[in-house]
Design a protein around this motif. Structure first.
Motif, PDB file in Angstrom:
ATOM      1  N   UNK A  78       0.832  -1.209   0.000  1.00  0.00           N
ATOM      2  CA  UNK A  78       0.000   0.000   0.000  1.00  0.00           C
ATOM      3  C   UNK A  78       0.861   1.251   0.000  1.00  0.00           C
ATOM      4  N   UNK A  79       2.024   1.178   0.638  1.00  0.00           N
ATOM      5  CA  UNK A  79       2.910   2.339   0.706  1.00  0.00           C
ATOM      6  C   UNK A  79       3.434   2.781  -0.641  1.00  0.00           C
ATOM      7  N   UNK A  80       3.422   1.885  -1.630  1.00  0.00           N
ATOM      8  CA  UNK A  80       3.936   2.212  -2.957  1.00  0.00           C
ATOM      9  C   UNK A  80       2.838   2.619  -3.940  1.00  0.00           C
ATOM     10  N   UNK A  81       1.584   2.512  -3.531  1.00  0.00           N
ATOM     11  CA  UNK A  81       0.485   2.891  -4.418  1.00  0.00           C
ATOM     12  C   UNK A  81       0.402   4.407  -4.537  1.00  0.00           C
ATOM     13  N   UNK A  82       0.046   4.887  -5.711  1.00  0.00           N
ATOM     14  CA  UNK A  82       0.000   6.327  -6.014  1.00  0.00           C
ATOM     15  C   UNK A  82      -1.396   6.875  -5.757  1.00  0.00           C
ATOM     16  N   UNK A  83      -1.460   7.975  -5.018  1.00  0.00           N
ATOM     17  CA  UNK A  83      -2.744   8.629  -4.774  1.00  0.00           C
ATOM     18  C   UNK A  83      -3.234   9.327  -6.039  1.00  0.00           C
ATOM     19  N   UNK A  84      -4.548   9.461  -6.199  1.00  0.00           N
ATOM     20  CA  UNK A  84      -5.076  10.124  -7.394  1.00  0.00           C
ATOM     21  C   UNK A  84      -4.723  11.611  -7.415  1.00  0.00           C
ATOM     22  N   UNK A 140     -15.569  -1.121  -8.466  1.00  0.00           N
ATOM     23  CA  UNK A 140     -14.890  -0.863  -7.203  1.00  0.00           C
ATOM     24  C   UNK A 140     -13.597  -1.664  -7.109  1.00  0.00           C
ATOM     25  N   UNK A 141     -12.527  -0.960  -6.789  1.00  0.00           N
ATOM     26  CA  UNK A 141     -11.208  -1.563  -6.611  1.00  0.00           C
ATOM     27  C   UNK A 141     -10.727  -1.203  -5.213  1.00  0.00           C
ATOM     28  N   UNK A 142     -10.649  -2.182  -4.337  1.00  0.00           N
ATOM     29  CA  UNK A 142     -10.270  -1.871  -2.956  1.00  0.00           C
ATOM     30  C   UNK A 142      -8.814  -1.476  -2.816  1.00  0.00           C
ATOM     31  N   UNK A 143      -8.021  -1.643  -3.892  1.00  0.00           N
ATOM     32  CA  UNK A 143      -6.616  -1.234  -3.871  1.00  0.00           C
ATOM     33  C   UNK A 143      -6.405   0.132  -4.501  1.00  0.00           C
ATOM     34  N   UNK A 144      -7.487   0.810  -4.879  1.00  0.00           N
ATOM     35  CA  UNK A 144      -7.409   2.197  -5.354  1.00  0.00           C
ATOM     36  C   UNK A 144      -7.784   3.116  -4.204  1.00  0.00           C
ATOM     37  N   UNK A 145      -7.324   4.356  -4.259  1.00  0.00           N
ATOM     38  CA  UNK A 145      -7.654   5.313  -3.212  1.00  0.00           C
ATOM     39  C   UNK A 145      -8.980   5.984  -3.565  1.00  0.00           C
ATOM     40  N   UNK A 146     -10.054   5.361  -3.122  1.00  0.00           N
ATOM     41  CA  UNK A 146     -11.391   5.859  -3.430  1.00  0.00           C
ATOM     42  C   UNK A 146     -12.227   5.888  -2.167  1.00  0.00           C
ATOM     43  N   UNK A 147     -13.460   6.387  -2.302  1.00  0.00           N
ATOM     44  CA  UNK A 147     -14.321   6.514  -1.126  1.00  0.00           C
ATOM     45  C   UNK A 147     -15.775   6.621  -1.545  1.00  0.00           C
ATOM     46  N   UNK A 148     -16.649   6.409  -0.576  1.00  0.00           N
ATOM     47  CA  UNK A 148     -18.083   6.584  -0.750  1.00  0.00           C
ATOM     48  C   UNK A 148     -18.571   7.665   0.200  1.00  0.00           C
ATOM     49  N   UNK A 149     -19.417   8.547  -0.311  1.00  0.00           N
ATOM     50  CA  UNK A 149     -19.974   9.639   0.480  1.00  0.00           C
ATOM     51  C   UNK A 149     -21.467   9.740   0.196  1.00  0.00           C
ATOM     52  N   UNK A 150     -22.269  10.062   1.193  1.00  0.00           N
ATOM     53  CA  UNK A 150     -23.700  10.216   0.932  1.00  0.00           C
ATOM     54  C   UNK A 150     -24.045  11.523   0.229  1.00  0.00           C
ATOM     55  N   UNK A 164      -6.515  11.150  14.747  1.00  0.00           N
ATOM     56  CA  UNK A 164      -5.826  10.534  15.870  1.00  0.00           C
ATOM     57  C   UNK A 164      -4.334  10.340  15.625  1.00  0.00           C
ATOM     58  N   UNK A 165      -3.911  10.419  14.344  1.00  0.00           N
ATOM     59  CA  UNK A 165      -2.475  10.262  14.068  1.00  0.00           C
ATOM     60  C   UNK A 165      -1.936  11.256  13.044  1.00  0.00           C
ATOM     61  N   UNK A 166      -2.797  12.071  12.440  1.00  0.00           N
ATOM     62  CA  UNK A 166      -2.351  13.084  11.500  1.00  0.00           C
ATOM     63  C   UNK A 166      -2.102  12.590  10.083  1.00  0.00           C
ATOM     64  N   UNK A 167      -2.261  11.291   9.821  1.00  0.00           N
ATOM     65  CA  UNK A 167      -2.026  10.763   8.472  1.00  0.00           C
ATOM     66  C   UNK A 167      -3.187  11.127   7.558  1.00  0.00           C
ATOM     67  N   UNK A 168      -2.869  11.439   6.289  1.00  0.00           N
ATOM     68  CA  UNK A 168      -3.925  11.832   5.365  1.00  0.00           C
ATOM     69  C   UNK A 168      -3.738  11.157   4.014  1.00  0.00           C
ATOM     70  N   UNK A 169      -4.815  11.135   3.240  1.00  0.00           N
ATOM     71  CA  UNK A 169      -4.801  10.541   1.905  1.00  0.00           C
ATOM     72  C   UNK A 169      -5.802  11.286   1.038  1.00  0.00           C
ATOM     73  N   UNK A 170      -5.484  11.418  -0.238  1.00  0.00           N
ATOM     74  CA  UNK A 170      -6.424  11.992  -1.197  1.00  0.00           C
ATOM     75  C   UNK A 170      -7.196  10.846  -1.836  1.00  0.00           C
ATOM     76  N   UNK A 171      -8.514  10.955  -1.839  1.00  0.00           N
ATOM     77  CA  UNK A 171      -9.366   9.915  -2.399  1.00  0.00           C
ATOM     78  C   UNK A 171     -10.248  10.490  -3.502  1.00  0.00           C
ATOM     79  N   UNK A 172     -10.614   9.617  -4.407  1.00  0.00           N
ATOM     80  CA  UNK A 172     -11.597   9.956  -5.443  1.00  0.00           C
ATOM     81  C   UNK A 172     -12.930   9.343  -5.024  1.00  0.00           C
ATOM     82  N   UNK A 173     -13.923  10.189  -4.845  1.00  0.00           N
ATOM     83  CA  UNK A 173     -15.240   9.739  -4.394  1.00  0.00           C
ATOM     84  C   UNK A 173     -16.041   9.287  -5.609  1.00  0.00           C
ATOM     85  N   UNK A 174     -16.358   7.982  -5.651  1.00  0.00           N
ATOM     86  CA  UNK A 174     -17.091   7.453  -6.803  1.00  0.00           C
ATOM     87  C   UNK A 174     -18.228   6.520  -6.404  1.00  0.00           C
ATOM     88  N   UNK A 175     -18.656   6.604  -5.141  1.00  0.00           N
ATOM     89  CA  UNK A 175     -19.685   5.691  -4.663  1.00  0.00           C
ATOM     90  C   UNK A 175     -20.544   6.382  -3.612  1.00  0.00           C
TER      91      UNK A 175
END
Length: 306
Positions: A78-84, A140-150, A164-175
């Motif tokens: 996961x550490x080597x996967x590229x964020x969108x 849906x690809x669980x190894x892509x940086x994506x998300x679902x929002x209402x 809680x730890x300050x870590x962040x990720x950019x996601x593409x909302x497609x669900x």
């Protein structure tokens, strides 16, 4: 995953060819996290899927598994996967109908992710839905940086930060989803791992929308996270009338749902009296207290993270 009968999607597909309007796909519902499913071959998210996602089947029998699970096969680093990289995209023809209703509750889809900044509880979804269609009819690809929002438009982009730890990720909302009470966003397995929501299953996050049309603001900085653990509360009401707030607070105290706080806050220039329960020790406790409050005949409380 999807709560409306999927055969409606097939009918919508035929209508789409004639009118080209924005259609609504069946939307994802709540699902358990951290539940182990029986071992089987994972589905590919490419055009070479080893199974057919039959949208005509009812929700109860559409998926291979009855409950969600973490990957049961080889897992990429996961550490080597590229964020969108956020970019301007047309709105999806599916999943953007507004308002829409799931489980008796109505939601309005925002016109843009610009200015969206919310704090709440994140969960994640994984193996059960891998390779199946999202509400926007993407795979849906669980190894892509994506998300679902209402409420965020499909597709759109957001930065999600674990408070809680300050870590962040950019996601593409497609669900669409999650529709579990008290959840703000559902992250893909990869996104959950990246910021430490997995293996716990849930976490307190801030979600900031990204507007690629604004030069220099494509990647907003993550919020500053202090060492203080963020407080998790349930807001049961906010009143202009002090007596109403005090009566609700007394009722909650008599029900022994937890510590009840009443405070004055400014909302759009108006002073209101806010009634909250908390801080609560964790998400499980928040879910239990929320259910108790609803059982008292009160409206579903809103999650607040301070």
């Amino acid at each position: 995953m999807k709560w409306w009968h999927a055969s409606l999607a097939l009918a919508a597909l035929s209508l789409l060819a004639g009118c080209g309007g924005h259609k609504t796909k069946p939307s994802r519902g709540s699902h358990a996290t951290q539940q182990q499913a029986s071992s089987r071959a994972g589905a590919s998210s490419s055009s070479g899927d080893r199974f057919h996602d039959d949208l005509s089947r009812p929700q109860s029998s559409r998926y291979r598994d009855r409950s969600d699970s973490i990957p049961d096969g080889p897992i990429p680093d996961i550490g080597k996967l590229i964020e969108p990289v956020p970019k301007v995209e047309p709105r999806s023809l599916y999943g953007n109908k507004s308002p829409y209703t799931v489980l008796g509750r109505s939601y309005k889809v925002l016109p843009t992710a610009r200015g969206y900044d919310e704090r709440g509880i994140a969960s994640f979804y994984g193996n059960k839905f891998h390779g199946y269609k999202t509400s926007s009819l993407e795979t849906y690809d669980m190894y892509a940086f994506s998300a679902a929002s209402p409420t965020l438009p499909l597709p759109s982009y957001a930065r999600v930060t674990n408070l809680e730890n300050g870590k962040s990720v950019i996601v593409r909302v497609n669900d669409r989803g999650p529709f579990h009470a008290n959840r703000l966003i559902d992250l893909s397995y990869a996104a959950a791992v990246r910021i430490g929501i997995w293996p716990k299953g849930t976490g307190l996050v801030e979600v900031r929308g990204i507007d690629p049309r604004q030069p220099g603001q494509e990647l907003p900085p993550p919020p500053v996270v202090t060492r203080r653990h963020p407080g998790l509360y349930l807001q049961v009401g906010a009143f202009a009338n002090t007596d109403n707030a005090n009566r609700l607070a007394q009722r909650l105290r008599e029900a022994n749902v937890g510590a009840v706080q009443v405070s004055d806050v400014d909302v759009n220039g108006q002073r209101v009296r806010r009634v909250r329960v908390g801080p609560l020790v964790d998400v499980d406790r928040a879910d239990a207290v929320s259910a108790r409050i609803e059982g008292m005949g009160l409206p579903r409380p809103q999650v607040a993270v301070d």
